[in-house]
Design an enzyme around this catalytic site. Structure first.
Site, PDB file in Angstrom:
ATOM      1  N   GLU A   1       0.812  -1.220   0.000  1.00 44.07           N
ATOM      2  CA  GLU A   1       0.000   0.000   0.000  1.00 44.07           C
ATOM      3  C   GLU A   1       0.848   1.274   0.000  1.00 44.07           C
ATOM      4  O   GLU A   1       0.794   2.085   0.928  1.00 44.07           O
ATOM      5  CB  GLU A   1      -0.931   0.031   1.210  1.00 44.07           C
TER       6      GLU A   1
ATOM      7  N   GLU B   1      -4.936  -8.602   1.138  1.00 41.58           N
ATOM      8  CA  GLU B   1      -5.529  -8.288   2.444  1.00 41.58           C
ATOM      9  C   GLU B   1      -7.030  -8.083   2.277  1.00 41.58           C
ATOM     10  O   GLU B   1      -7.478  -7.446   1.335  1.00 41.58           O
ATOM     11  CB  GLU B   1      -4.952  -7.005   3.067  1.00 41.58           C
TER      12      GLU B   1
END
Length: 461
Positions: A168, A365
């Protein structure tokens, strides 16, 4: 049999979980590790973290063998975690042999138990020595990071086939330089753009360096592809959604996967005095070194509308370009304030399939954090987290729909395996398949972990 029970995924599908070094390892200033930004920030301002810092977390440094056995016990076949840059190279140059021994045994233990290790290089944990040099706004970091990446493959390339450069990357950019959630916690849109560019360049330099060591490895990256939904079809709202898409999704996805920057993004940055002067040689490196696979983190969508009232031009903050709105039909996780919208996972699968060459990808995720889960314990101490089972089922259903239509997804990883330390809220919200007692470090399987194990077993039949 319910509709969900009839879903079948490929035999070689990755079923696993994800975590990171700074959120699980503990021993954050021991065994040769140098401080990172989290260690120093907690030292400077422990009240920011509700007095729970990164020092012990879930003690994986000492309990990894037992945890890997637990992974095997519940039928996981893959696990994604990260290497701590400041543990492996405490000063950026000198190899910490204690760290080498720890990681080698950790990864070998996974392999011995049938767990495929997917190893990430950077999960928001900037070494303090690099932060003192300016962190992500100093271009020297791109070469420092490439050296670190090369070192990782030299030391662990025989044990790890699948690598990712970043988790991320937009988070360390916006949280550090726009929204004040990560150190240095400042508000400067131009520095955010600068740090994003150097992150992308570091990604490409790392891939080049890693591939020079071994051509057998696969190198990808992990992005949180937050789907953007416009409040209406008005010209203004659609324009706001386009800005949000360019800044939040396309900004990293296109250069890291395609090696190019969206023309509309370049124009947007130029119009708002945010465009950087870049080196043509660097653009060549970005173009020639792209991700071979993609991890996608998904928790919630982003819903936007046109800003109201007077806004800054040029934009001083992203909110000058788009504003959030609350969808009246939304479901919400009250513990995080996040919308629960599984349908977005289908939309992500189609985006990757139709706009990005159907690059191989996996859900890296997905999960739900809930506070005070101990209140859901049964008489045997097992947390009855049916809400997590429902959450997983709904998202897997949408993922399966996209895969049936040809999206090239090869795995699903839950955040997380064992309850872990979270940035700024410690252990307030729990995500794990196993609960953790912070005083004893005892792990206890939750109902969701038992269910997930049984589901994976059925998939293999």
């Amino acid at each position: 049999m319910t509709k969900f029970d009839s879903l079948k995924f490929p035999k070689d599908f990755w079923w696993g979980a994800a975590a990171s070094a700074p959120q699980t390892e503990g021993e954050s200033l021991a065994y040769g590790k140098a401080p990172n930004t989290w260690d120093k920030w907690f030292e400077m301002a422990p009240e920011v973290f509700s007095e729970i810092g990164p020092g012990r977390t879930s003690n994986v440094y000492n309990l990894y063998r037992e945890d890997v056995q637990r992974m095997q016990d519940i039928n996981l076949n893959s696990y994604r975690t990260s290497i701590s840059w400041s543990r492996l190279l405490p000063d950026g140059e000198t190899l910490n042999q204690e760290a080498v021994a720890y990681y080698r045994d950790y990864f070998q233990t996974m392999r011995d138990k049938g767990i495929e290790p997917i190893i990430n290089l950077f999960h928001f944990d900037m070494p303090w020595w690099m932060m003192e040099l300016g962190g992500w706004i100093n271009p020297i970091i791109t070469d420092k990071f490439a050296f670190y990446a090369r070192t990782c493959v030299e030391q662990f390339g025989d044990l790890v086939k699948y690598w990712v450069t970043f988790n991320e990357p937009i988070v360390h950019v916006e949280c550090s330089y726009i929204y004040e959630f990560h150190y240095p916690a400042i508000r400067d849109f131009k520095k955010a753009i600068e740090s994003g560019y150097y992150t992308i360049l570091a990604h490409s330099k790392a891939i080049k360096a890693m591939k020079e060591v071994s051509s057998d490895i696969k190198v990808g990256t992990i992005l949180n592809l937050t789907p953007i939904y416009s409040k209406s079809d008005s010209k203004e709202d659609l324009q706001a959604a386009r800005y949000a898409q360019l800044l939040n999704v396309d900004s990293f996805l296109e250069p890291m996967v395609k090696g190019t920057f969206p023309k509309d993004l370049v124009l947007l940055l130029e119009e708002n005095d945010l465009l950087l002067n870049v080196n043509e040689d660097d653009l060549t490196i970005i173009r020639e070194n792209t991700a071979e696979f993609l991890g996608v983190n998904y928790y919630q969508p982003k819903r936007v509308q046109a800003p109201e009232g007077d806004v800054n031009r040029p934009a001083l903050m992203p909110e000058d370009l788009y504003a959030p709105y609350i969808w009246k039909e939304r479901r919400i996780n009250p513990y995080r304030g996040w919308e629960i919208y599984p349908e977005a996972l289908y939309d992500i699968s189609k985006l990757v399939q139709n706009e990005y060459g159907n690059i191989p990808w996996f859900v890296s995720e997905n999960g739900i954090g809930v506070a005070d889960e101990a209140r859901f314990q049964d008489e045997n101490g097992m947390i009855q987290d049916d809400y997590r089972i429902e959450f997983i089922q709904e998202h897997l259903t949408m993922l399966h729909k996209g895969m049936e239509e040809g999206s090239n997804c090869f795995g699903y990883h839950l955040w997380t395996f064992v309850d872990c330390w979270s940035w700024l809220n410690g252990y307030n919200n729990r995500y794990g398949l196993y609960s953790i007692d912070l005083k004893t470090q005892k792990r206890t399987l939750k109902k969701s972990g038992q269910w997930f194990s049984e589901f994976i077993q059925k998939q293999s039949q």
